[in-house]
Design a protein around this motif. Structure first.
Motif, PDB file in Angstrom:
ATOM      1  N   SER A 138       0.832  -1.213   0.000  1.00 43.81           N
ATOM      2  CA  SER A 138       0.000   0.000   0.000  1.00 43.81           C
ATOM      3  C   SER A 138       0.860   1.253   0.000  1.00 43.81           C
ATOM      4  O   SER A 138       0.624   2.189  -0.778  1.00 43.81           O
ATOM      5  CB  SER A 138      -0.932   0.004   1.218  1.00 43.81           C
ATOM      6  OG  SER A 138      -1.820  -1.077   1.162  1.00 43.81           O
ATOM      7  N   TRP A 139       1.856   1.267   0.866  1.00 40.51           N
ATOM      8  CA  TRP A 139       2.745   2.429   0.932  1.00 40.51           C
ATOM      9  C   TRP A 139       3.608   2.539  -0.323  1.00 40.51           C
ATOM     10  O   TRP A 139       3.892   3.652  -0.789  1.00 40.51           O
ATOM     11  CB  TRP A 139       3.613   2.367   2.186  1.00 40.51           C
ATOM     12  CG  TRP A 139       2.865   2.780   3.409  1.00 40.51           C
ATOM     13  CD1 TRP A 139       2.271   1.965   4.330  1.00 40.51           C
ATOM     14  CD2 TRP A 139       2.599   4.114   3.845  1.00 40.51           C
ATOM     15  NE1 TRP A 139       1.664   2.714   5.301  1.00 40.51           N
ATOM     16  CE2 TRP A 139       1.849   4.033   5.030  1.00 40.51           C
ATOM     17  CE3 TRP A 139       2.929   5.363   3.340  1.00 40.51           C
ATOM     18  CZ2 TRP A 139       1.425   5.162   5.725  1.00 40.51           C
ATOM     19  CZ3 TRP A 139       2.517   6.494   4.032  1.00 40.51           C
ATOM     20  CH2 TRP A 139       1.767   6.382   5.210  1.00 40.51           C
ATOM     21  N   ALA A 140       4.032   1.407  -0.888  1.00 42.58           N
ATOM     22  CA  ALA A 140       4.862   1.425  -2.101  1.00 42.58           C
ATOM     23  C   ALA A 140       4.091   1.970  -3.295  1.00 42.58           C
ATOM     24  O   ALA A 140       4.687   2.538  -4.218  1.00 42.58           O
ATOM     25  CB  ALA A 140       5.382   0.027  -2.408  1.00 42.58           C
ATOM     26  N   VAL A 141       2.785   1.831  -3.293  1.00 39.36           N
ATOM     27  CA  VAL A 141       1.947   2.374  -4.364  1.00 39.36           C
ATOM     28  C   VAL A 141       1.566   3.825  -4.069  1.00 39.36           C
ATOM     29  O   VAL A 141       1.647   4.693  -4.935  1.00 39.36           O
ATOM     30  CB  VAL A 141       0.664   1.509  -4.532  1.00 39.36           C
ATOM     31  CG1 VAL A 141      -0.348   2.186  -5.426  1.00 39.36           C
ATOM     32  CG2 VAL A 141       1.028   0.130  -5.063  1.00 39.36           C
ATOM     33  N   ALA A 142       1.170   4.106  -2.833  1.00 37.96           N
ATOM     34  CA  ALA A 142       0.630   5.421  -2.483  1.00 37.96           C
ATOM     35  C   ALA A 142       1.685   6.523  -2.451  1.00 37.96           C
ATOM     36  O   ALA A 142       1.418   7.643  -2.895  1.00 37.96           O
ATOM     37  CB  ALA A 142      -0.081   5.336  -1.130  1.00 37.96           C
ATOM     38  N   VAL A 143       2.869   6.230  -1.933  1.00 41.73           N
ATOM     39  CA  VAL A 143       3.885   7.287  -1.801  1.00 41.73           C
ATOM     40  C   VAL A 143       4.325   7.829  -3.158  1.00 41.73           C
ATOM     41  O   VAL A 143       4.342   9.054  -3.353  1.00 41.73           O
ATOM     42  CB  VAL A 143       5.084   6.820  -0.939  1.00 41.73           C
ATOM     43  CG1 VAL A 143       6.225   7.820  -1.002  1.00 41.73           C
ATOM     44  CG2 VAL A 143       4.648   6.601   0.498  1.00 41.73           C
ATOM     45  N   PRO A 144       4.684   6.988  -4.124  1.00 42.84           N
ATOM     46  CA  PRO A 144       5.095   7.587  -5.409  1.00 42.84           C
ATOM     47  C   PRO A 144       3.957   8.322  -6.121  1.00 42.84           C
ATOM     48  O   PRO A 144       4.190   9.369  -6.735  1.00 42.84           O
ATOM     49  CB  PRO A 144       5.599   6.407  -6.240  1.00 42.84           C
ATOM     50  CG  PRO A 144       5.217   5.185  -5.526  1.00 42.84           C
ATOM     51  CD  PRO A 144       4.886   5.549  -4.116  1.00 42.84           C
ATOM     52  N   LEU A 145       2.735   7.807  -6.021  1.00 42.66           N
ATOM     53  CA  LEU A 145       1.608   8.504  -6.663  1.00 42.66           C
ATOM     54  C   LEU A 145       1.348   9.849  -6.009  1.00 42.66           C
ATOM     55  O   LEU A 145       1.209  10.873  -6.684  1.00 42.66           O
ATOM     56  CB  LEU A 145       0.348   7.635  -6.613  1.00 42.66           C
ATOM     57  CG  LEU A 145       0.296   6.465  -7.580  1.00 42.66           C
ATOM     58  CD1 LEU A 145      -0.918   5.594  -7.318  1.00 42.66           C
ATOM     59  CD2 LEU A 145       0.287   6.970  -9.009  1.00 42.66           C
ATOM     60  N   GLY A 146       1.261   9.853  -4.679  1.00 42.20           N
ATOM     61  CA  GLY A 146       1.040  11.108  -3.966  1.00 42.20           C
ATOM     62  C   GLY A 146       2.178  12.085  -4.169  1.00 42.20           C
ATOM     63  O   GLY A 146       1.965  13.294  -4.338  1.00 42.20           O
TER      64      GLY A 146
END
Length: 187
Positions: A138-146
Motif C-alpha cells: 500500500s505504501w509502495a503504491v501510495a507514496v510515489p503517486l502522492g
C-alpha cells in the motif's frame, strides 16, 4: 445475505479510510510537513499516535485498540529513528520526476514494511503476516503517486501547499488500500 456482508465490508473500508485520512489531517495541527531531516522521532510518534487512535477506534475490542496504538507508535518511531523517515509527512527533496517515483516506491515499501511488521504484533490472527505485505504494498503504491501529484501541484501552484496536497493523497490511498484488508482485523 451476501449483500449485507459486502455492505458491512464497504462501510468499514469507508470508515477506515476516513479514520486514516482524518487522522493525517488532524496530525497536521502538531507536525510541520518538511523534508526527511525536518521530521524527528517525536513528531513521527505524535502523528502515528493520532492516526492509530483513529484507526484503533474501529476495532471491536479495546485490547486490540490499545495494542494497535502501541504497535503503531513503535513502528513509526523505529522507521524514523533508523533513517527511513516519517514517510507520510516528508516531501522528497528531489524535483527529478523519475527519481521521485523511484524513491517514493522504495521508501514507501520500506516504511510500510516497518509499520506492517510493528502492527503485525497487534493482530491476533494466525495469518496476520499478510498485513505486513498489505502495508508494504500500500505504501509502495501510495507514496510515489502522492509524491508525483504533489510535485505537479507544487509546480502548477508555485506553493508548497501542492506538496502537502500530495501527502494528503498518499494518506487517502493508504487508507483505501489498507482498509480493503483492515476489516479482517476486527474478527
Amino acid at each position: 445475505m451476501p449483500f449485507a456482508s459486502e455492505n458491512t465490508r464497504f462501510c468499514f473500508i469507508l470508515l477506515w479510510t476516513f479514520a486514516t485520512f482524518g487522522g493525517f489531517l488532524l496530525s497536521l495541527l502538531f507536525i510541520e510537513v518538511g523534508e526527511k531531516a525536518d521530521i524527528g522521532v517525536v513528531e513521527a510518534a505524535i502523528g502515528g499516535f493520532i492516526i492509530a487512535l483513529a484507526q484503533g477506534c474501529l476495532l471491536k475490542e479495546p485490547t486490540h485498540c490499545i495494542r494497535w496504538i502501541l504497535s503503531s507508535l513503535l513502528g513509526w518511531t523505529i522507521i524514523t529513528a533508523i533513517g527511513i523517515g516519517a514517510v507520510g509527512w516528508i516531501v522528497p527533496s528531489t524535483q527529478i520526476f523519475p527519481v521521485r517515483i523511484l524513491y517514493g516506491a522504495v521508501y514507501g515499501a520500506l516504511g510500510g514494511l516497518g509499520i506492517g511488521l510493528a502492527q503485525w504484533l497487534a493482530i491476533p490472527q494466525h495469518n496476520a503476516w499478510r498485513w505486513i505485505f498489505v502495508s508494504s504494498t500500500s505504501w509502495a503504491v501510495a507514496v510515489p503517486l502522492g509524491s508525483a501529484i504533489g510535485m505537479i501541484l507544487h509546480r502548477l501552484m508555485q506553493l508548497f501547499l501542492g506538496e502537502v496536497m500530495g501527502l494528503a493523497i498518499t494518506w487517502l490511498l493508504v487508507g483505501i488500500l489498507t482498509g480493503m484488508n483492515a476489516h479482517k482485523l476486527q474478527t
